[in-house]
Design an enzyme around this catalytic site. Structure first.
Site, PDB file in Angstrom:
ATOM      1  N   HIS A 100      48.563  83.584 132.141  1.00  0.00           N
ATOM      2  CA  HIS A 100      49.437  84.050 131.062  1.00  0.00           C
ATOM      3  C   HIS A 100      50.525  84.951 131.620  1.00  0.00           C
ATOM      4  CE1 HIS A 100      45.932  86.702 131.439  1.00  0.00           C
ATOM      5  NE2 HIS A 100      46.729  87.722 131.139  1.00  0.00           N
ATOM      6  N   HIS A 102      52.745  88.112 130.321  1.00  0.00           N
ATOM      7  CA  HIS A 102      52.999  89.119 129.285  1.00  0.00           C
ATOM      8  C   HIS A 102      54.510  89.232 129.082  1.00  0.00           C
ATOM      9  CE1 HIS A 102      48.950  91.235 129.591  1.00  0.00           C
ATOM     10  NE2 HIS A 102      48.969  90.598 130.744  1.00  0.00           N
TER      11      HIS A 102
HETATM   12  P1  AMP Z   1      45.428  90.495 131.687  1.00  0.00           P
HETATM   13  O1  AMP Z   1      44.753  91.847 131.854  1.00  0.00           O
HETATM   14  O2  AMP Z   1      46.732  90.388 132.396  1.00  0.00           O
HETATM   15  O3  AMP Z   1      44.458  89.381 132.012  1.00  0.00           O
HETATM   16  O4  AMP Z   1      45.797  90.405 130.158  1.00  0.00           O
HETATM   17  C1  AMP Z   1      44.947  89.943 129.164  1.00  0.00           C
HETATM   18  C2  AMP Z   1      45.558  90.333 127.846  1.00  0.00           C
HETATM   19  O5  AMP Z   1      44.970  89.546 126.841  1.00  0.00           O
HETATM   20  C3  AMP Z   1      45.313  91.810 127.465  1.00  0.00           C
HETATM   21  O6  AMP Z   1      46.566  92.454 127.274  1.00  0.00           O
HETATM   22  C4  AMP Z   1      44.506  91.714 126.179  1.00  0.00           C
HETATM   23  O7  AMP Z   1      44.863  92.690 125.249  1.00  0.00           O
HETATM   24  C5  AMP Z   1      44.866  90.321 125.685  1.00  0.00           C
HETATM   25  N1  AMP Z   1      43.868  89.673 124.852  1.00  0.00           N
HETATM   26  C6  AMP Z   1      42.564  89.473 125.162  1.00  0.00           C
HETATM   27  N2  AMP Z   1      41.955  88.780 124.153  1.00  0.00           N
HETATM   28  C7  AMP Z   1      42.905  88.542 123.226  1.00  0.00           C
HETATM   29  C8  AMP Z   1      42.913  87.875 121.955  1.00  0.00           C
HETATM   30  N3  AMP Z   1      41.807  87.323 121.442  1.00  0.00           N
HETATM   31  N4  AMP Z   1      44.060  87.813 121.256  1.00  0.00           N
HETATM   32  C9  AMP Z   1      45.190  88.373 121.768  1.00  0.00           C
HETATM   33  N5  AMP Z   1      45.256  89.017 122.942  1.00  0.00           N
HETATM   34  C10 AMP Z   1      44.126  89.106 123.667  1.00  0.00           C
END
Ligand code: AMP
Ligand code: ZN
Length: 142
Positions: A100, A102
């Protein structure tokens, strides 16, 4: 697709989410723990674990989608700037192992923006170390 993957669950409509945009290859939705107002995530619909694994066509599609959405957060939300962030590997803060990007809108108004630089800017590195590491990488990349 992975049964265990929360982002595959989002693409499949199994995990509730706030969808922002979608095309053939990508899906974008709001982050539930936003670092700033409007923080969202862009993912490939096809599961890839991380930056090292994602195929070029999905990486291209996600990056172009992130650029399109970045323009929208500036125009619609009035963001003063945008950070794109990818975390690759647990030691690089990755917590969800479906690739992903951000998209983090940035604001001069700090009531809307909780993000800070994770390193101290303006601290010079050791010149020899910079040169040695640059040389090692250059030799395998050229
Ligand atoms: P990373 O730490 O770069 O892997 O980012 C993962 C992101 O996914 C974090 O910012 C979380 O807040 C977000 N996240 C995890 N689960 C969900 C969800 N069900 N819906 C929306 N965002 C999520
Ligand atoms: Zn997945």
């Amino acid at each position: 697709m992975s049964d265990q993957c929360v982002f595959c669950g989002i693409v499949n409509g199994v995990v509730p989410n706030t969808k922002v945009a979608e095309d053939d290859a990508t899906y974008a939705f709001m982050d539930i723990n936003p670092a700033s107002d409007g923080h969202l995530l862009v993912i490939p619909k096809r599961h890839s674990t991380d930056l090292l694994e994602i195929p070029a066509d999905d990486l291209t599609a996600v990056t172009l989608s992130a650029q399109r959405i970045a323009k929208a957060v500036v125009e619609e939300l009035g963001a003063d700037g945008v950070n794109l962030l990818n975390c690759c590997g647990a030691d690089a803060w990755q917590t969800v192992f479906h690739f992903h990007i951000h998209v983090i809108p940035r604001y001069r108004d700090k009531t809307k923006d909780r993000l800070g630089l994770p390193w101290k800017p303006g601290v010079p590195g050791d010149a020899e170390t910079i040169s040695t590491i640059g040389g090692r990488l250059s030799s395998v990349l050229s």
